[in-house]
Structure formats: structure tokens, C-alpha cells
Design an enzyme around this catalytic site. Structure first.
Site, PDB file in Angstrom:
ATOM      1  N   LYS A   8       0.876  -1.255  -0.112  1.00 46.11           N
ATOM      2  CA  LYS A   8       0.091   0.065  -0.152  1.00 46.11           C
ATOM      3  C   LYS A   8       0.934   1.353  -0.023  1.00 46.11           C
ATOM      4  CE  LYS A   8      -3.840  -1.825   2.886  1.00 46.11           C
ATOM      5  NZ  LYS A   8      -4.913  -1.642   1.843  1.00 46.11           N
ATOM      6  N   ARG A  13     -10.429 -11.424   1.907  1.00 41.83           N
ATOM      7  CA  ARG A  13     -11.314 -12.390   1.312  1.00 41.83           C
ATOM      8  C   ARG A  13     -10.712 -13.645   1.324  1.00 41.83           C
ATOM      9  NH1 ARG A  13     -12.042  -8.862  -3.977  1.00 41.83           N
ATOM     10  NH2 ARG A  13     -11.430  -7.321  -2.372  1.00 41.83           N
TER      11      ARG A  13
END
Ligand code: BES
Ligand code: MN
Ligand code: ZN
Length: 487
Positions: A267, A341
Site C-alpha cells: 500500500k 477475502r
């Protein structure tokens, strides 16, 4: 904190702070019910001079010198016919917070319909939330008089509502405390220790799997996410066994990424701060099962957390990798920052094997959800409208805003198809919250009612608002606990 009904014969002038939650009215008619004599006349003049009309979110603090009384504080809760629970919670918070920040310990509150359980619950919640601070790593400033309020009394309250509200807010505070801890303090192993402590304290069963067991149990997606970190992953299962035969079995699954750097798809700096909060779903689930135990809910409750740290170490999983999840489905990785996920895939597959009556997962899953709904509302996705509607209805009372998003767009679903595997772990930016939910659905047993809550950004309070201070919000703990109490 203790919240009780004012005993008969006790004068309100014995309290340092008198709080009044007032419905909307002309200043001349604003309720000043518990006040008497000169104090009442003085407060009426102040209310009229200040044009206080009881609008939600407004308040008026009036210094008073009468007996022990230091100030009277009015907080608006809007129109009578409004469902006012959220403004009641906020009003109680403001009054108790104002007392705590001055170090006053004796607080009495007056609120309309306080004899009703829901109302008393909201009052207790606001009062307990007012004591919240995450200040363990700071030296106290010399002029800081803050002192948690230990006792609040309410004129004509409902005792059951008080004890429920107190438990719910304390479990929210528990979730916030955990979520506020940074990644250097809470890693997956430490989170597992916390779960064990909780089990010990509240009579829950607890099982922890280490990395070897995680591999042996075919949790290939979850395991891959944990590999890039020096801190190994942990699979956490807590169970609340109700007294007597369980009415239902509810499984709560929380995303427990103790820090999300993005992994190899790292990120940018601006997006990496607050990623200690990527375990907020797990914290909410721990808070909720804690409440279930204290309130003795009649259902079997299981809390599942696949805890990992998403880091770009030498053993990290890579873009292009193909992983096999516990239910046998293969997943092509196109972004290592879509890690939540993957951990949830194995957790949901495991949860489905338990054949429960319902699965609710809660996760700081996608920035796209925050883009769609803002940072004050979480997204709700479901394969079962009855369960979804039940949770939406509860959230109206808890004030934890939820909004249902659709999962029926076949074109969006195409985005999680892979040319090399059964599925791919991320779609495009557009509809990113929905494709994430569709991905999760691949790992949920076909006939099991399931709700997914995407709390990205709602988990973290950037500026103080309502009954929140800066930092972790504990979003979801009260709603999930209420579901366990009401389903
Ligand atoms: N933990 C983040 C989502 C997030 C974003 C939580 C902002 C709280 C605030 C999640 O793991 C993530 O990185 N999601 C990616 C998915 C993308 C790579 C498909 C995102 O939202 O950018
Ligand atoms: Mn991520
Ligand atoms: Zn994440």
C-alpha cells in the site's frame, strides 16, 4: 459503571450533574421536569435566552450552584414521534462525558420513556461509552481532570434495559480497546491469547490452531496470506455453549488481519496508516460473543477468526500464485492486498461445515465500500433476505448504520472468473465491494443463511462525532450481540 433507577426519597440536589434529555418543543415548554424552585426558574430563563429547542445533537450546559449541583445539562433528542434511540444514546454520552471531563462523579439523568427497556438500554449505552478513552500509552496532562463516572442514576428507569445496555456498550469498548492496539502489540498469536483469556473469563470453549495445523487442515488461502510475516497465523475458534439445549447455532466470522501492509502489492503510505484496524471485524466478533456469554443467550454461538498479518516478507505469497482453499476451490491471486477475502474464504468454508442456522461475517474488506457509502455506514450483503432484514432492523436501534448492496449482477460476477483457476481474488475498482462479497459467497455452503458486513472505514473514527472519540469505533459489536439476543 453502574446504572440504576433513582431511589425514592433521594433529592436530585445531592448530585453534581443533572442531565435532561429533552424532546423538541418551544423553549417555554422544554421539559425541566426534575428541577424545582429557583434552579428551575433560572434554567427556564437560560433555555429561553439561548433559544434551546431540543433539536437532536444540540445541548445546553448551565452552571448552577444549589446543594451539590455544579451544572444542569440539557440535550435535545428531537421530536416525540421520532425513533430517538440514537439521540438518547448521544445525549447520555454528552452529559456523562461532560461530568467525567470535570472529574464529577455523581450524575442523575432524566429522559422521557426511561421506564421502557429499549430507552433505558440506550441511556446506559451512552453513559458507558462516555467513559471510553484509549490513553494507556500517554502520560496524563497536568490539567486533565478526566475521571470515569462510576455511578449514574436515572429517574424512573428500567433495570433490565440498564444491565443489557451496560453489557452491550462494555463489549463495544472491549472491541475498541483491542482494535486500538497497534500491530507491534497485537499480532495473530497475541490475538489468540486474548481469545483464550476471554474464554477463561466467561466460560467459553476455545481452540487455537497454529500454522502447521492450518496447513494440515487445508486452509491454503488463509495460510498463504500469513506467510509473508515473521508473526505466524492463528486460527481461532470460540464457542458459547448455552445452558440446556441450544435453540439455534449462529456462527460469527471476523476478519482478523492484525496489520495490512498490502503484502507484495504494498500500500502507499497514506493508505497504510489505520491498517492496525484491519482486525476490527475480529474484535467486534469477540465483543459480541463476550456479550452473549454475559447475557446468557440461549443459542450456541461460535466465533471464528483466521488471524494473520499481511506482510511482504521473503516467503510472501505473490501475484499470479494459485491457491487451494479448504472447500477445494482454486484461487488465482491478482492482488495480494485483497487478502481479507482469502482468510475469510477458509474461515467461511470451515463455518459452513458446522452446518449452523446462520453465518454472519464482519470485515474491513474493501475501500470500495467506503467510497460507495461513506465512512459512517457499513455495507450489508446477503443470500437470505429474512436474515438480512432482521440485521438491518436491529441496526436502526443500535445506531450502527447499515445499507444493503446487491449481489445479483451477472456481469459483475464475471469479474471474479479466472482463465487459470476457479476464481480470482479481485475484480476492478468499480463495484469492488460487491465483487468481494461475490467472492466470499463462493465459500459459503449453499443453503446456509449468510450475511456479510463490510465495515471498511466505519471501523475507524477520524474526527470525534456523536458518542465516538477518535480511534477504533467497535462498529458491529452491539448489532451482532443484539442479533444473538433477539434471533
Ligand atoms: N483492509 C483493506 C480494506 C480497507 C480499506 C479497510 C480502507 C479499511 C479502510 C483491504 O484488505 C484492501 O486492501 N482492499 C483492497 C482491495 C483491492 C486490492 C481489490 C482495496 O480496497 O483497495
Ligand atoms: Mn488489503
Ligand atoms: Zn485488509
Amino acid at each position: 459503571m453502574n446504572v440504576k433507577t433513582l431511589e425514592e426519597g433521594v433529592k436530585i440536589e445531592a448530585y453534581e450533574v443533572i442531565g435532561i434529555l429533552a424532546h423538541e418543543a418551544e423553549p417555554e415548554n422544554i421539559s425541566l421536569d426534575p428541577l424545582r424552585g429557583e434552579t428551575r426558574d433560572f434554567c427556564r430563563r437560560c433555555v429561553v435566552n439561548e433559544n434551546f429547542r431540543g433539536k437532536p445533537g444540540t445541548s445546553l450546559k448551565i452552571p448552577v450552584a444549589d446543594g451539590a449541583v455544579k451544572f444542569v445539562m440539557l440535550c435535545g433528542i428531537g421530536k416525540c414521534e421520532d425513533s430517538a434511540e440514537e439521540s438518547v444514546r448521544e445525549g447520555a454520552f454528552r452529559i456523562v462525558r461532560a461530568a467525567a471531563s470535570k472529574g464529577y462523579e455523581k450524575v442523575v439523568l432524566q429522559a422521557p420513556k426511561a421506564n421502557e427497556k429499549v430507552r433505558s438500554r440506550s441511556i446506559a449505552e451512552g453513559a458507558v461509552l462516555a467513559n471510553y478513552r484509549f490513553d494507556k500509552y500517554m502520560k496524563k496532562e497536568a490539567d486533565d481532570k478526566f475521571k470515569a463516572v462510576e455511578n449514574v442514576v436515572v429517574i424512573e428507569g428500567n433495570e433490565e434495559g440498564f444491565s443489557e445496555g451496560k453489557v452491550l456498550a462494555e463489549c463495544q469498548a472491549y472491541a475498541r480497546d483491542l482494535a486500538n492496539e497497534p500491530g507491534n502489540v497485537i499480532n495473530p498469536e497475541v490475538l489468540a491469547d486474548k481469545a483464550e483469556e476471554l474464554a477463561e473469563a466467561f466460560g467459553l470453549e476455545c481452540e487455537i490452531w497454529d500454522e502447521e495445523k492450518i496447513v494440515a487442515e487445508n486452509m491454503g488461502a488463509f495460510y498463504a496470506v500469513g506467510r509473508g510475516s515473521e508473526n505466524p497465523p492463528r486460527f481461532i475458534r470460540l464457542t458459547w455453549p448455552p445452558k440446556g439445549e441450544a435453540k439455534k447455532h449462529i456462527v460469527l466470522v471476523g476478519k482478523g488481519i492484525t496489520f495490512d501492509s498490502g503484502g507484495l502489492d504494498i500500500k502507499p503510505a497514506d493508505y497504510m496508516t489505520t491498517m492496525k484496524g484491519d482486525k476490527s471485524g475480529a474484535c467486534a466478533v469477540l465483543g459480541a460473543i463476550r456479550a452473549a456469554a454475559i447475557l446468557n443467550v440461549p443459542h450456541k454461538v461460535t466465533a471464528i477468526i483466521a488471524a494473520a498479518e499481511n506482510m511482504p516478507g521473503g516467503a510472501a505469497y505473490r501475484p499470479d500464485d494459485i491457491l487451494t482453499a479448504r472447500n477445494g476451490k482454486t484461487i488465482e491471486i491478482n492482488n495480494t492486498d485483497a487478502e481479507g477475502r482469502l482468510t475469510l474464504a477458509d474461515a467461511l468454508a470451515f463455518a459452513s461445515e458446522l452446518q449452523p442456522d446462520a453465518i454472519v461475517d464482519i470485515a474491513t474488506l474493501t475501500g470500495a465500500c467506503a467510497v460507495a457509502l461513506g465512512s459512517y455506514t457499513a455495507g450489508l450483503f446477503t443470500n437470505n433476505d429474512a436474515l438480512g432484514d432482521k440485521i438491518l432492523e436491529i441496526s436502526k436501534r443500535t445506531g450502527e448504520r447499515l445499507w444493503k448492496l446487491p449481489m445479483d449482477d451477472p456481469n459483475l460476477r464475471k469479474q471474479i472468473k479466472s482463465p487459470f483457476a476457479d476464481t480470482v481474488n479481485s475484480g476492478s475498482r468499480y463495484g469492488g465491494a460487491i465483487t468481494a462479497a461475490m467472492f466470499l459467497e463462493e465459500f459459503v455452503g449453499k443453503d446456509i443463511p449468510w450475511v456479510h458486513l463490510d465495515i471498511a472505514a466505519a471501523d475507524f473514527i477520524k474526527e470525534p462525532r456523536g458518542y465516538y472519540v477518535k480511534g477504533a469505533s467497535g462498529f458491529g459489536a452491539r448489532t451482532l450481540a443484539s442479533l444473538l439476543m433477539e434471533c
